[in-house]
Design an enzyme around this catalytic site. Structure first.
Site, PDB file in Angstrom:
ATOM      1  N   HIS A 139      25.734  62.449 -46.428  1.00 37.81           N
ATOM      2  CA  HIS A 139      26.128  63.125 -45.190  1.00 37.81           C
ATOM      3  C   HIS A 139      25.074  64.146 -44.719  1.00 37.81           C
ATOM      4  O   HIS A 139      24.680  64.163 -43.558  1.00 37.81           O
ATOM      5  CB  HIS A 139      27.434  63.898 -45.384  1.00 37.81           C
ATOM      6  CG  HIS A 139      28.546  63.124 -45.997  1.00 37.81           C
ATOM      7  ND1 HIS A 139      29.264  62.179 -45.317  1.00 37.81           N
ATOM      8  CD2 HIS A 139      29.094  63.179 -47.249  1.00 37.81           C
ATOM      9  CE1 HIS A 139      30.212  61.682 -46.087  1.00 37.81           C
ATOM     10  NE2 HIS A 139      30.132  62.277 -47.272  1.00 37.81           N
TER      11      HIS A 139
ATOM     12  N   ASP B   9      26.486  74.691 -48.043  1.00 39.54           N
ATOM     13  CA  ASP B   9      27.425  74.954 -49.140  1.00 39.54           C
ATOM     14  C   ASP B   9      27.014  74.105 -50.367  1.00 39.54           C
ATOM     15  O   ASP B   9      27.858  73.516 -51.027  1.00 39.54           O
ATOM     16  CB  ASP B   9      28.883  74.668 -48.714  1.00 39.54           C
ATOM     17  CG  ASP B   9      29.120  73.215 -48.312  1.00 39.54           C
ATOM     18  OD1 ASP B   9      28.134  72.517 -47.968  1.00 39.54           O
ATOM     19  OD2 ASP B   9      30.288  72.761 -48.328  1.00 39.54           O
TER      20      ASP B   9
HETATM   21  O1  RIB Z   1      32.443  65.871 -45.589  1.00 42.00           O
HETATM   22  C1  RIB Z   1      31.146  65.872 -46.085  1.00 42.00           C
HETATM   23  C2  RIB Z   1      30.571  67.261 -46.066  1.00 42.00           C
HETATM   24  O2  RIB Z   1      31.392  68.114 -46.862  1.00 42.00           O
HETATM   25  C3  RIB Z   1      29.195  67.388 -46.634  1.00 42.00           C
HETATM   26  O3  RIB Z   1      28.535  68.421 -45.962  1.00 42.00           O
HETATM   27  C4  RIB Z   1      29.468  67.756 -48.062  1.00 42.00           C
HETATM   28  O4  RIB Z   1      28.392  68.435 -48.657  1.00 42.00           O
HETATM   29  C5  RIB Z   1      30.658  68.666 -47.926  1.00 42.00           C
HETATM   30  O5  RIB Z   1      30.228  69.952 -47.589  1.00 42.00           O
HETATM   31 CA    CA Z   2      27.602  70.248 -47.336  1.00 42.76          CA
END
Ligand code: RIB
Ligand code: CA
Length: 338
Positions: A244, A9
Site C-alpha cells: 500500500h 505509522d
Molecule cells: O490500510 C493499509 C494502510 O494501513 C497502510 O498504510 C498500512 O501501513 C496501514 O497503516
Molecule cells: Ca502505513
C-alpha cells in the site's frame, strides 16, 4: 526534483516505502514525521530512527500524535508485529533515545512554509498529524504542491471493517477535518493498492538477491515481511502481502504511472457500522470537489522500479511480475458467490 515530507505509522509497508523513497533519484526526503497507527508512535519513531541510521538519511525526524484527538487509538500489531517490524527491532534490542519528541505537526507546517508548491506531503498513516498541521496554519498546508494519502476504499470492501480502510478508520475525524477545511487530498485507496501483491516465493528470492548488497537492511526486511505475509495468509488467505505505502510514494513521485479521477470525498465519522468509510460521489454530474482518487496504475512498471530499488533485483513484465497482479474482491456480490 520533488521535495517530500513523509508522515508515517511505520509499519512494514511504510518501512519499505521509506527505503523506496530514499532511493528515488527524483525525490528528496526533507522531513519524516511519525504518528500512531499500526503501532504506538513511540514504536513508529524507533523504526524510523533505525531506518534513518541504516539508510544514512539526512532528513530530520519529529514524532507526532500519540492518539487521535477524539477517539481511542486502535493499532494493528497482528499485522505488523508489536514493534511494527515483525519483532525484528525488539529481538535485536535496538532502541534510540527519542529526541525531538513531539512537534510533528509544527514541523510539517515549517516545511510547507519553506517549500510551498515544491513540497509534496506523503501521508502513510492516520491523518492525525496532518489535521493538526491544518489547524495550525491552513494556508501553509493548502499552499503545498500536493497531499497524497494512502487510504480509503471506494468501490470495494475495506481491510478493517466491512467498508473501512485502516488509516481512515483509526482517525476519521482527522481525515474529515482536513477535507472540510478545503485542503485538496489525493487518495491512493485499497481499490488500487490491493490489485498488486508480492507472493511469498518472490519475496524470498528477492531477499536472497538483496542480502548481498544491504546486510543491515535485509534481516529487518526478512523478519518484517515474513510476519506481514503470515498475517495475510491467515486473515486474507493470501500467501503474500500488499505494498500500500510504496505504491503511494510512487503516486507522489511518478504520477505519470497513475490515472486519477476528481471527486468529492466525505468521511463518515458517526455510523455504527460505517465510521471511517470514505464516500465518493461518482454519479454523472456530481461536483468534482475536494479530492482526487487514484483509480488505476501501471502496476508492472511500479513493480520493476520498486523491486530494483529496494531489493536490487528487478521484477518487471516477466511471468513472475504477472503473478503479482490480482483481481480485487469487490462489493459487487455477484462476483463473490460462495
Ligand atoms: O490500510 C493499509 C494502510 O494501513 C497502510 O498504510 C498500512 O501501513 C496501514 O497503516
Ligand atoms: Ca502505513
Amino acid at each position: 526534483m520533488r521535495r517530500v515530507v513523509i508522515d508515517t505509522d511505520a509499519g512494514v509497508d511504510d518501512s519499505i516505502a521509506i527505503v523506496y523513497a530514499s532511493r528515488l533519484p527524483d525525490a528528496t526526503i526533507e522531513l519524516i514525521t511519525t504518528v500512531s497507527g499500526n503501532v504506538p508512535v513511540s514504536e513508529v519513531t524507533q523504526n524510523v530512527l533505525y531506518l534513518k541510521k541504516i539508510l544514512r538519511l539526512d532528513a530530520p525526524v519529529f514524532s507526532g500524535a500519540e492518539a487521535p484527538r477524539s477517539r481511542k487509538l486502535i493499532t494493528a500489531p497482528e499485522v505488523h508485529g508489536k514493534d511494527g517490524v515483525g519483532g525484528y527491532r525488539k529481538s535485536k534490542g535496538i532502541s534510540f533515545p527519542a529526541w525531538r519528541t513531539g512537534g510533528a505537526a509544527a514541523a510539517i507546517v515549517m516545511a510547507a512554509r519553506k517549500f510551498g508548491k515544491k513540497l509534496t506531503i506523503i501521508s502513510l498513516g492516520p491523518m492525525t498529524n496532518i489535521a493538526k498541521a491544518v489547524s495550525l496554519d491552513p494556508a501553509a498546508v493548502k499552499g503545498v504542491g500536493g497531499i497524497i494519502q494512502m487510504g480509503g476504499a471506494f468501490s470495494g470492501y475495506g481491510n478493517t471493517t466491512v467498508f473501512t480502510e485502516f488509516n481512515i478508520f483509526v482517525d476519521p475525524e482527522a481525515a474529515s477535518y482536513v477535507l472540510k477545511n478545503g485542503v485538496k487530498v489525493t487518495f491512493v485507496p485499497l481499490d488500487l493498492t490491493e490489485t498488486l501483491f508480492l507472493p511469498r516465493n518472490i519475496v524470498a528470492s528477492l531477499l536472497v538477491k538483496a542480502g548481498v548488497n544491504w546486510p543491515e537492511l535485509v534481516p529487518l526486511l526478512r523478519k518484517a515481511l515474513n510476519h506481514y505475509i503470515d498475517y495475510h495468509r491467515h486473515a486474507d488467505k493470501l500467501d503474500g502481502c500488499f505494498m500500500h505505502d510504496p505504491i503511494t510514494v510512487a503516486a507522489a513521485v511518478h504520477p505519470e504511472w497513475f490515472r486519477f479521477t476528481g471527486s468529492s470525498v466525505s468521511i463518515e465519522t458517526k455510523g455504527k457500522h460505517t465510521a471511517g468509510m470514505t464516500v465518493a460521489d461518482f454519479r454523472k454530474g456530481a461536483v468534482l470537489g475536494n479530492s482526487r482518487i487514484a483509480v488505476s496504475f501501471d502496476a508492472l512498471t511500479f513493480l520493476g522500479d520498486l523491486t530494483g530499488k529496494v531489493f536490487g533485483a528487478r521484477i518487471g513484465r516477466s511471468a513472475a511480475g504477472q503473478s503479482c497482479l490480482r483481481r480485487r474482491f469487490t462489493a459487487d456480490f455477484r462476483n463473490n458467490l460462495r
